[in-house]
Every structure is written in C-alpha cells, then in structure tokens.
Motif scaffolding. Structure first.
Motif, PDB file in Angstrom:
ATOM      1  N   SER A 248     -12.724  20.842  -8.114  1.00 42.84           N
ATOM      2  CA  SER A 248     -11.578  20.789  -6.451  1.00 42.84           C
ATOM      3  C   SER A 248     -10.980  21.570  -6.678  1.00 42.84           C
ATOM      4  CB  SER A 248     -12.333  19.154  -6.091  1.00 42.84           C
ATOM      5  OG  SER A 248     -13.957  19.159  -5.893  1.00 42.84           O
ATOM      6  N   LEU A 249      -9.861  20.427  -7.640  1.00 44.14           N
ATOM      7  CA  LEU A 249      -8.539  21.318  -8.125  1.00 44.14           C
ATOM      8  C   LEU A 249      -8.237  22.255  -8.555  1.00 44.14           C
ATOM      9  CD1 LEU A 249      -6.665  18.147  -8.751  1.00 44.14           C
ATOM     10  CD2 LEU A 249      -6.810  18.731  -6.308  1.00 44.14           C
ATOM     11  N   ASN A 250      -8.945  22.765  -9.430  1.00 44.84           N
ATOM     12  CA  ASN A 250      -9.253  23.808 -10.373  1.00 44.84           C
ATOM     13  C   ASN A 250      -9.529  25.260  -9.115  1.00 44.84           C
ATOM     14  OD1 ASN A 250      -8.541  23.649 -12.818  1.00 44.84           O
ATOM     15  ND2 ASN A 250     -10.836  23.445 -13.317  1.00 44.84           N
ATOM     16  N   THR A 251     -10.474  24.853  -8.258  1.00 41.24           N
ATOM     17  CA  THR A 251     -10.885  25.470  -6.808  1.00 41.24           C
ATOM     18  C   THR A 251      -9.701  26.146  -5.840  1.00 41.24           C
ATOM     19  OG1 THR A 251     -13.542  25.361  -7.869  1.00 41.24           O
ATOM     20  CG2 THR A 251     -12.801  26.533  -4.844  1.00 41.24           C
ATOM     21  N   LEU A 252      -9.002  25.015  -5.631  1.00 43.90           N
ATOM     22  CA  LEU A 252      -8.241  24.925  -5.228  1.00 43.90           C
ATOM     23  C   LEU A 252      -7.067  25.620  -5.230  1.00 43.90           C
ATOM     24  CD1 LEU A 252      -6.743  23.753  -2.464  1.00 43.90           C
ATOM     25  CD2 LEU A 252      -5.864  21.266  -3.633  1.00 43.90           C
ATOM     26  N   ALA A 253      -6.189  24.975  -6.783  1.00 38.43           N
ATOM     27  CA  ALA A 253      -5.084  25.758  -7.630  1.00 38.43           C
ATOM     28  C   ALA A 253      -5.214  27.334  -7.454  1.00 38.43           C
ATOM     29  CB  ALA A 253      -4.798  25.337  -8.771  1.00 38.43           C
ATOM     30  N   THR A 254      -6.769  28.173  -7.211  1.00 35.25           N
ATOM     31  CA  THR A 254      -6.897  29.674  -7.546  1.00 35.25           C
ATOM     32  C   THR A 254      -6.497  30.320  -5.970  1.00 35.25           C
ATOM     33  OG1 THR A 254      -8.523  29.373  -7.035  1.00 35.25           O
ATOM     34  CG2 THR A 254      -8.739  29.593  -9.190  1.00 35.25           C
ATOM     35  N   SER A 283      -4.807  21.294   3.005  1.00 34.64           N
ATOM     36  CA  SER A 283      -5.105  20.171   4.074  1.00 34.64           C
ATOM     37  C   SER A 283      -6.978  19.758   3.995  1.00 34.64           C
ATOM     38  CB  SER A 283      -5.938  20.443   5.967  1.00 34.64           C
ATOM     39  OG  SER A 283      -6.166  19.105   6.626  1.00 34.64           O
ATOM     40  N   GLY A 284      -7.954  20.639   3.858  1.00 32.41           N
ATOM     41  CA  GLY A 284      -9.131  20.713   3.434  1.00 32.41           C
ATOM     42  C   GLY A 284      -9.301  19.604   1.736  1.00 32.41           C
ATOM     43  N   GLY A 285      -8.969  20.573   0.951  1.00 31.23           N
ATOM     44  CA  GLY A 285      -8.842  19.871  -0.521  1.00 31.23           C
ATOM     45  C   GLY A 285      -8.008  18.658  -0.164  1.00 31.23           C
ATOM     46  N   TYR A 286      -7.235  17.941   0.283  1.00 27.37           N
ATOM     47  CA  TYR A 286      -6.891  17.098   0.386  1.00 27.37           C
ATOM     48  C   TYR A 286      -8.139  15.364   0.947  1.00 27.37           C
ATOM     49  CZ  TYR A 286      -3.551  12.456   2.337  1.00 27.37           C
ATOM     50  OH  TYR A 286      -3.258  11.178   2.020  1.00 27.37           O
ATOM     51  N   HIS A 287      -8.316  16.466   1.920  1.00 29.33           N
ATOM     52  CA  HIS A 287      -9.353  15.477   2.858  1.00 29.33           C
ATOM     53  C   HIS A 287     -11.060  15.187   1.753  1.00 29.33           C
ATOM     54  CE1 HIS A 287      -7.183  15.724   6.993  1.00 29.33           C
ATOM     55  NE2 HIS A 287      -7.720  14.570   6.205  1.00 29.33           N
ATOM     56  N   SER A 288     -10.801  16.395   1.463  1.00 27.35           N
ATOM     57  CA  SER A 288     -12.697  16.507   0.662  1.00 27.35           C
ATOM     58  C   SER A 288     -12.761  15.159  -0.723  1.00 27.35           C
ATOM     59  CB  SER A 288     -12.839  17.602   0.131  1.00 27.35           C
ATOM     60  OG  SER A 288     -12.772  18.272   1.187  1.00 27.35           O
ATOM     61  N   ILE A 289     -11.478  15.206  -1.333  1.00 31.13           N
ATOM     62  CA  ILE A 289     -11.225  14.698  -2.860  1.00 31.13           C
ATOM     63  C   ILE A 289     -10.410  12.924  -2.744  1.00 31.13           C
ATOM     64  CG2 ILE A 289      -9.798  14.262  -5.294  1.00 31.13           C
ATOM     65  CD1 ILE A 289      -9.705  16.996  -4.697  1.00 31.13           C
ATOM     66  N   PHE A 290      -9.732  13.344  -1.728  1.00 29.24           N
ATOM     67  CA  PHE A 290      -9.633  11.436  -1.978  1.00 29.24           C
ATOM     68  C   PHE A 290      -9.508  11.165  -0.325  1.00 29.24           C
ATOM     69  CE2 PHE A 290      -5.911  14.093  -4.075  1.00 29.24           C
ATOM     70  CZ  PHE A 290      -6.087  13.662  -4.968  1.00 29.24           C
ATOM     71  N   PHE A 291     -10.329  11.678   0.642  1.00 29.70           N
ATOM     72  CA  PHE A 291     -10.540  11.206   2.144  1.00 29.70           C
ATOM     73  C   PHE A 291     -11.684  10.448   2.869  1.00 29.70           C
ATOM     74  CE2 PHE A 291     -11.744  11.131   6.875  1.00 29.70           C
ATOM     75  CZ  PHE A 291     -10.792   9.884   6.868  1.00 29.70           C
ATOM     76  N   SER A 292     -12.812  11.803   2.261  1.00 33.05           N
ATOM     77  CA  SER A 292     -14.130  11.764   2.829  1.00 33.05           C
ATOM     78  C   SER A 292     -14.808  10.444   1.557  1.00 33.05           C
ATOM     79  CB  SER A 292     -14.741  13.779   2.269  1.00 33.05           C
ATOM     80  OG  SER A 292     -13.770  14.573   3.197  1.00 33.05           O
ATOM     81  N   ALA A 293     -15.055  11.410   0.319  1.00 31.83           N
ATOM     82  CA  ALA A 293     -16.534  10.412  -0.665  1.00 31.83           C
ATOM     83  C   ALA A 293     -15.165   9.366  -0.442  1.00 31.83           C
ATOM     84  CB  ALA A 293     -15.895  10.642  -1.971  1.00 31.83           C
ATOM     85  N   PRO A 294     -14.304   8.739  -0.470  1.00 25.56           N
ATOM     86  CA  PRO A 294     -14.010   6.844   0.263  1.00 25.56           C
ATOM     87  C   PRO A 294     -14.542   5.986   1.442  1.00 25.56           C
ATOM     88  CG  PRO A 294     -12.186   7.766  -0.760  1.00 25.56           C
ATOM     89  CD  PRO A 294     -12.549   8.974  -0.007  1.00 25.56           C
ATOM     90  N   LEU A 295     -14.762   6.582   2.770  1.00 29.08           N
ATOM     91  CA  LEU A 295     -15.048   7.041   3.625  1.00 29.08           C
ATOM     92  C   LEU A 295     -16.366   6.558   3.792  1.00 29.08           C
ATOM     93  CD1 LEU A 295     -14.385   6.478   6.429  1.00 29.08           C
ATOM     94  CD2 LEU A 295     -14.651   9.388   6.815  1.00 29.08           C
ATOM     95  N   VAL A 296     -17.678   7.133   2.960  1.00 26.39           N
ATOM     96  CA  VAL A 296     -18.576   7.120   2.550  1.00 26.39           C
ATOM     97  C   VAL A 296     -18.791   5.823   2.083  1.00 26.39           C
ATOM     98  CG1 VAL A 296     -20.461   7.605   1.133  1.00 26.39           C
ATOM     99  CG2 VAL A 296     -19.594   9.698   2.385  1.00 26.39           C
TER     100      VAL A 296
END
Length: 436
Positions: A248-254, A283-296
C-alpha cells in the motif's frame, strides 16, 4: 517485506486515527460555514459553476504577473487566475498570458482592455476576450450526487456479496469513501481552492483508488481468517494490515511523487487538479491502512456483542434453555414439539438407508487414465484392484484363458579363445567325470 516483521498494534491505534481524521473534517465544516457566512458560498467555485470571462492577451514587452493582477483588481476583478504561456515565434518570454476571472466583461470589454493597456502595450491582433457561461448548473450537480449515491450503493452490495454477504466489509468501504470525500472538501474549504470540474474528476478518481486499496486489505483479512483459524480476530486483522502495508505504501509513494511534480511544475488548471488528487490520495491511503481495517474489528466486536445480547434475551424467553434457539425458540411449544419429532424421524430414515446400502466402497482416485482397464460393463477399475477383487476370474469365464508357452531352452553360447560353441542344455541326468 519490512512492515510484516514489525510488532505494531495498528488496530490499537484506531481511536487516535479516527480522532485525527474527524478533526480535519470538522475543521473543514467550520471553514465552509465561515465561507458561507462571509461570501454566501461554502466553497470557492470555478468558472465551470459561476461563469465569467476568459482572456488571452499578448503584450508587446515582458511584464510581471503582479502588475497585471493589480491592474485587474483596480477594476473589481479580485479572483484572477493567471498563467504564463508561450508560442513559437515569441521574441521574449513573459509576454503572453491567459487570464480567468469570474467577473463578467462580455458587455464592457473596453474597460478590461484599458486596464491591461496601462501595464504595457497590447498586441490586439493576438489577444481576445471570451465570455464563459456556467456549464455545471445546480441540476447537473444534483444528478452527479444521485449517480454517486447509486454507485456507492452498488459497491456496497457487490462487496458484501464478494465477501460472503458479510455486510461489515461493504459498510467499512462506504464509510471510508465518505470520509475521504469529506476530507477533500474540508481541505479545499480551508485552503480557499476553487472547486470546478477538475475537482469533481479528482473526487471520482480518489473514490476508485480508495476502494481498490481497501479491498486488498479486506481480502487479506478474509484469507488470514482461514489460515489463522483459532487466533484472536484482532491479531488476524493486525497481521493482515502489516502484510499489505508495504504494498500500500509503495503504491501511495509512486502516485504522490507524480502528483507533487505535477503540482510544482504544472499550469494553474493542472495544479488545481493535482492538489485535489494529492489530498484525496493521501486521505484514501490513510483511511485504507489505519482506519478501514481496524474498523472491521470494531464492527465485528459490536456484532458479537449484539449476538450475545440476543442470546441472553432468548435464554430468558426460554427459561434458560438455548438448545434450539435458532429455529424453534420463537414458535409455540406445540409447533416446536412437531419440529423435534420430524427431525427424529428424518434421522431414523437416514440411518436405515445407510444400513441398507452397506459399507461404502471407496476407490482410489486415478492418477493417470492409462492405469485403468475398462471393464465389459463400462466401469473402469484399477488393475491392482481388479486382481485383488478377483475380476480376472470373470475374464477366464468369458473365454479369456491364460496362454502358457512351453518353449525349449535355447542353447547357451560359450566363447573360447578359438571359436564359439553351443553349450548343451542342462539335464537332470547325473554328471560323470573322466575318472569314472
């Protein structure tokens, strides 16, 4: 894979992560309320929404953008958006500009030309003024919002279906999309950027990117739920986040590197689009990694708590009996007794049928088709199984008898130093020696 070996408790950061994004959204809401109270509009709108004047001007000598901006502000154009352009044949740079303003000069172009002429002489043959109408009306915006709601609803249904009708995964995706959009709008309100058709395109692009990144993490959670069966669900979610964080971070960085370059060296219109994308992608990378999965994990714990509360209610309704709360606790005692009798009869029938069929014979699964010999009745049987089961006796009864060839022994050739001679076959007669 650096992050998968770390001992981070990403799920435990959920409250902090949620508080940070909520604070940004609230700050954006406050900025929109302030803008609406002072200007009558929550966001600064571009020419696509408001209309205005688009100017292409060619000066006869180099000028500074600040001088042009000051001249336009003197005639009431305070929302000027200006770009320096060049064409082949221009003698020196900083002579040609494109100017966009929400002030309508279509009926009074003389006022505009006079203001620009005070900066430097103008080449009128290569300059022009055009009026821009509001192409994105209120009806267009409402239709776009309707289409967006329909698209998000379809995504929710598909994601829930894709993950085995688990509504938690679809709900998490929708919540993350809404928060991404709200963060983009809030940051636009805080920064004072204009919202135009490029902004709408950026919002739709960010929604697609955020869904893709979120699905990757949710799919890993589903896989690890089978691989790590028996583990605490919080550990499964946290492990899934760490396993996919590098990707996820590699995709976000590019993507961020490209957008930063576009924001630094692109034109004004491209800079507005790049800024919207940069805010949305981060914002999408932040929520996908640190918000969406813990929300599950959070929603699953709430689901389990609700199920436990429901079981306690059923236990109280049945007087402490939870032996059959799924199907019979909500029916009358007479109907429940009928259901239990029907179940016992069905089990008895299945038991009698299994006895009448006898033991089930399992055959070895073929590895290759050549290892099976077709039977006369069309059934394919492994040769070894056929021999052990006595199937070859059936072949003998059909006339396929064994053939035994009683051939004489061939003489053995003996090679000596001179020539080759035939060695006589051995017999059962006693051997004699030359001494006898």
């Amino acid at each position: 894979m650096f992050f998968r070996h770390l001992k981070w408790n990403v799920v435990g950061w959920f409250r902090i992560v949620s508080a940070i994004s909520t604070a940004v959204i609230l700050a954006g809401v406050i900025a929109m309320i302030y803008n609406f109270a002072t200007t009558g509009k929550a966001l600064r709108l571009g020419l696509s929404f408001t209309g205005g004047t688009d100017v292409s001007v060619k000066f006869q000598q180099p000028v500074v953008q600040a001088d042009v901006r000051s001249a336009l502000e003197a005639i009431g154009s305070e929302d000027v958006q200006m770009d320096t352009v060049s064409k082949s044949g221009d003698a020196v740079p900083n002579e040609r500009f494109t100017i966009s303003t929400q002030t309508a000069f279509g009926n009074d172009t003389t006022k505009l030309w006079d203001a620009l002429g005070k900066v430097a002489p103008i080449d009128r043959s290569q300059s022009e003024i055009s009026s821009v109408g509001p192409s994105l009306s209120h009806e267009y915006l409402f239709r776009a919002l309707e289409a967006l709601v329909i698209a998000i609803s379809i995504q929710f249904i598909y994601i829930a279906f894709r993950f085995g009708w688990n509504y938690i995964f679809g709900l998490v995706t929708v919540i993350a999309l809404v928060r991404d959009a709200l963060m983009m709008i809030g940051i636009y309100a805080i920064s004072g950027k204009r919202a135009d058709d490029a902004f709408l395109a950026a919002v739709l692009t960010v929604i697609g990117y955020s869904v893709m990144d979120t699905i990757v993490i949710l799919d890993r959670i589903r896989e690890n739920s089978k691989v790590m069966a028996g583990e605490v669900y919080e550990k499964i979610v946290n492990t899934s986040i760490l396993q996919t964080m590098t990707r996820s971070l590699n995709t976000l960085a590019t993507v961020v590197i490209t957008l930063v370059a576009l924001l630094a060296f692109g034109g004004a219109s491209l800079q507005n689009f790049a800024f919207a994308l940069l805010v949305g992608i981060c914002s999408g990378g932040y929520h996908s990694i640190f918000f969406s999965a813990p929300l599950v994990h959070v929603l699953r714990e709430r689901q389990r708590a609700a199920a436990a509360k429901k079981r306690e209610a059923l236990r109280a309704a049945n007087g402490g009996d939870l032996s059959d709360t799924r199907g019979t606790a909500r029916v009358s005692p007479e109907e429940r007794e009928k259901i239990l009798i029907a179940r016992r009869e069905r089990r008895a029938r299945e038991k009698d049928q299994s006895k009448s069929r006898g033991p089930t014979r399992y055959r070895r699964k073929p590895l290759e088709a050549e290892t099976y010999t077709p039977r006369p009745d069309g059934q394919e049987v492994d040769p070894l199984d056929a021999q052990l089961a006595g199937y070859h006796d059936d072949e003998l009864e059909l006339g396929h008898e064994e053939i035994h060839l009683n051939l004489p022994d061939e003489p053995e050739l003996v090679v000596n130093s001179e020539h080759v001679v035939e060695k006589p076959p051995e017999t059962d007669a006693p051997k004699t020696t030359g001494r006898e």
